[in-house]
Design a protein around this motif. Structure first.
Motif, PDB file in Angstrom:
ATOM      1  N   PHE A   1       8.204   2.056  12.563  1.00 23.86           N
ATOM      2  CA  PHE A   1       6.813   1.644  12.399  1.00 23.86           C
ATOM      3  C   PHE A   1       6.337   1.994  10.991  1.00 23.86           C
ATOM      4  N   LEU A   2       5.802   0.987  10.281  1.00 23.57           N
ATOM      5  CA  LEU A   2       5.293   1.199   8.937  1.00 23.57           C
ATOM      6  C   LEU A   2       3.807   0.886   8.860  1.00 23.57           C
ATOM      7  N   SER A   3       3.101   1.638   8.043  1.00 25.22           N
ATOM      8  CA  SER A   3       1.681   1.396   7.750  1.00 25.22           C
ATOM      9  C   SER A   3       1.539   1.144   6.254  1.00 25.22           C
ATOM     10  N   VAL A  55      -0.035  -5.653  -6.100  1.00 26.43           N
ATOM     11  CA  VAL A  55       0.383  -4.284  -5.803  1.00 26.43           C
ATOM     12  C   VAL A  55      -0.186  -3.439  -6.943  1.00 26.43           C
ATOM     13  N   PRO A  56      -0.631  -2.202  -6.673  1.00 24.02           N
ATOM     14  CA  PRO A  56      -1.295  -1.406  -7.715  1.00 24.02           C
ATOM     15  C   PRO A  56      -0.561  -1.324  -9.047  1.00 24.02           C
ATOM     16  N   ASN A  57       0.763  -1.240  -9.015  1.00 25.66           N
ATOM     17  CA  ASN A  57       1.506  -1.160 -10.276  1.00 25.66           C
ATOM     18  C   ASN A  57       2.955  -1.579 -10.051  1.00 25.66           C
ATOM     19  N   THR A  58       3.639  -1.836 -11.157  1.00 26.43           N
ATOM     20  CA  THR A  58       5.014  -2.334 -11.098  1.00 26.43           C
ATOM     21  C   THR A  58       5.952  -1.353 -10.421  1.00 26.43           C
ATOM     22  N   MET A  59       5.766  -0.057 -10.675  1.00 25.47           N
ATOM     23  CA  MET A  59       6.662   0.937 -10.093  1.00 25.47           C
ATOM     24  C   MET A  59       6.519   0.993  -8.584  1.00 25.47           C
ATOM     25  N   ALA A  62       8.928  -0.185  -3.330  1.00 23.76           N
ATOM     26  CA  ALA A  62       8.890  -0.917  -2.061  1.00 23.76           C
ATOM     27  C   ALA A  62      10.172  -1.727  -1.875  1.00 23.76           C
ATOM     28  N   ILE A  63      10.634  -2.365  -2.953  1.00 23.44           N
ATOM     29  CA  ILE A  63      11.877  -3.134  -2.870  1.00 23.44           C
ATOM     30  C   ILE A  63      13.047  -2.209  -2.564  1.00 23.44           C
ATOM     31  N   ARG A  64      13.068  -1.054  -3.212  1.00 20.47           N
ATOM     32  CA  ARG A  64      14.156  -0.096  -2.958  1.00 20.47           C
ATOM     33  C   ARG A  64      14.149   0.367  -1.502  1.00 20.47           C
ATOM     34  N   PHE A  65      12.954   0.600  -0.978  1.00 14.52           N
ATOM     35  CA  PHE A  65      12.868   1.015   0.423  1.00 14.52           C
ATOM     36  C   PHE A  65      13.367  -0.107   1.330  1.00 14.52           C
ATOM     37  N   ALA A  66      13.019  -1.357   1.010  1.00 12.22           N
ATOM     38  CA  ALA A  66      13.493  -2.492   1.790  1.00 12.22           C
ATOM     39  C   ALA A  66      15.020  -2.580   1.747  1.00 12.22           C
ATOM     40  N   VAL A  67      15.607  -2.354   0.585  1.00 11.94           N
ATOM     41  CA  VAL A  67      17.065  -2.358   0.458  1.00 11.94           C
ATOM     42  C   VAL A  67      17.672  -1.272   1.340  1.00 11.94           C
ATOM     43  N   ASN A  68      17.072  -0.090   1.326  1.00 10.35           N
ATOM     44  CA  ASN A  68      17.574   0.993   2.170  1.00 10.35           C
ATOM     45  C   ASN A  68      17.530   0.612   3.646  1.00 10.35           C
ATOM     46  N   PHE A  82       0.853  -1.185   0.000  1.00 14.26           N
ATOM     47  CA  PHE A  82       0.000   0.000   0.000  1.00 14.26           C
ATOM     48  C   PHE A  82       0.888   1.235   0.000  1.00 14.26           C
ATOM     49  N   ALA A  83       0.448   2.274  -0.693  1.00 14.48           N
ATOM     50  CA  ALA A  83       1.218   3.521  -0.680  1.00 14.48           C
ATOM     51  C   ALA A  83       1.301   4.063   0.739  1.00 14.48           C
ATOM     52  N   GLY A  84       0.170   4.032   1.447  1.00 15.66           N
ATOM     53  CA  GLY A  84       0.180   4.446   2.841  1.00 15.66           C
ATOM     54  C   GLY A  84       0.564   5.893   3.050  1.00 15.66           C
ATOM     55  N   PRO A  85       0.785   6.279   4.300  1.00 17.54           N
ATOM     56  CA  PRO A  85       1.181   7.658   4.595  1.00 17.54           C
ATOM     57  C   PRO A  85       2.572   7.950   4.046  1.00 17.54           C
ATOM     58  N   PRO A  86       2.858   9.210   3.720  1.00 14.57           N
ATOM     59  CA  PRO A  86       4.153   9.556   3.127  1.00 14.57           C
ATOM     60  C   PRO A  86       5.276   9.662   4.145  1.00 14.57           C
TER      61      PRO A  86
END
Length: 261
Positions: free
Chosen positions: A196-198, A217-221, A226-232, A177-181
């Motif tokens: 904490f993630l939502s 997931v809504p779209n490929t991007m 999400a994967i990039r954030f997980a890597v970070n 989910f895109a969730g809060p920014p």
């Protein structure tokens, strides 16, 4: 917005990571250990009760580790383990992932004691709500972790926080989910120790037995972000100094980001 420039990736990573270390105030001791088996990223799943993760999301930590290895030069354990919140094994490594949906039963006294020690030693925890529309799990986790670290209520992380630039240049968290920014965290000293993630990050990483993606997931991007954030997040853990003041253990996870996907 994140940048995916191919120009001089090694130099750009070195500059970003050097800035990240300076920003976070990390100090590398002289006897710091280099990456090895014990220095590999290990996204352990935290168990606080009897309810296991659903089958799809139980595959996500392994995919997380695989994406980290594929996209960076950092090592990771491809078969993550589950660790109980009241098991002394919790203190043996610097990262744990607490995910779920629905209500969170109260932690026992033994669980609170060990989780408090884990944080005091510099451990990092990610709390991932699998059902952010209800937010029940996140609220329950915040309540119980408030008993673990009552002196450090969660605070919103600024978009300039090092978590968003340890490898990819990002401006917000993303999951299934895109969730809060924004993300929230228990910050101790200069380090975000409980994040904490939502966004259901594990849902975006979950894979099927056939090897494809298990959940929509809504779209490929969005999945890519999400994967990039997980890597970070993994790189942030690898940069953290985890010190065990019991016996024979000092943890320094050193970053080695090198190449773009």
């Amino acid at each position: 917005m994140e940048s995916n420039s191919k120009a001089n990736p090694i130099g750009r990573r070195q500059v970003v990571l050097a800035a990240a270390v300076a920003t976070a105030g990390w100090v590398m001791p002289r006897n710091a250990r280099a990456f090895g088996q014990e220095g590999a990223f290990h996204p352990r799943m935290l168990r606080t009760g009897s309810a296991p993760w659903d089958a799809a999301r139980a595959s996500a930590p392994s995919r997380w580790a695989a994406e980290l290895v594929r996209r960076t030069s950092a090592p990771a354990r491809r078969v993550p383990r589950t660790v109980a919140a009241d098991d002394g094994e919790l203190l043996e490594e610097p990262f744990v992932l607490w995910g779920g949906a629905g209500p969170v039963p109260p932690l026992s006294g033994g669980q609170i004691k060990l989780l408090r020690q884990f944080l005091q030693l510099g451990g990092v925890m990610l709390v991932d709500d699998f059902d952010p529309a209800s937010g029940e799990f996140k609220r329950g986790a915040e309540r119980e972790l408030g008993r673990v670290a009552p002196e450090s209520p969660p605070a919103r992380l600024d978009p300039s926080h090092v978590i968003f630039k340890t490898f990819y240049m990002l401006d917000r968290p993303v999951g299934r989910f895109a969730g809060p920014p924004h993300a929230e965290a228990i910050v101790r000293g200069r380090n975000a120790q409980v994040i904490f993630l939502s966004h259901d990050l594990m849902g975006a990483l979950a894979t099927s037995v056939q090897g494809g993606w298990a959940l929509d997931v809504p779209n490929t991007m969005q999945r890519e972000r999400a994967i990039r954030f997980a890597v970070n997040l993994a790189m942030y853990v690898l940069c953290s100094d985890y010190k065990d003041d019991l016996v024979h253990a000092q943890w320094l996870m050193r970053h080695r980001g090198r190449r773009e996907p």
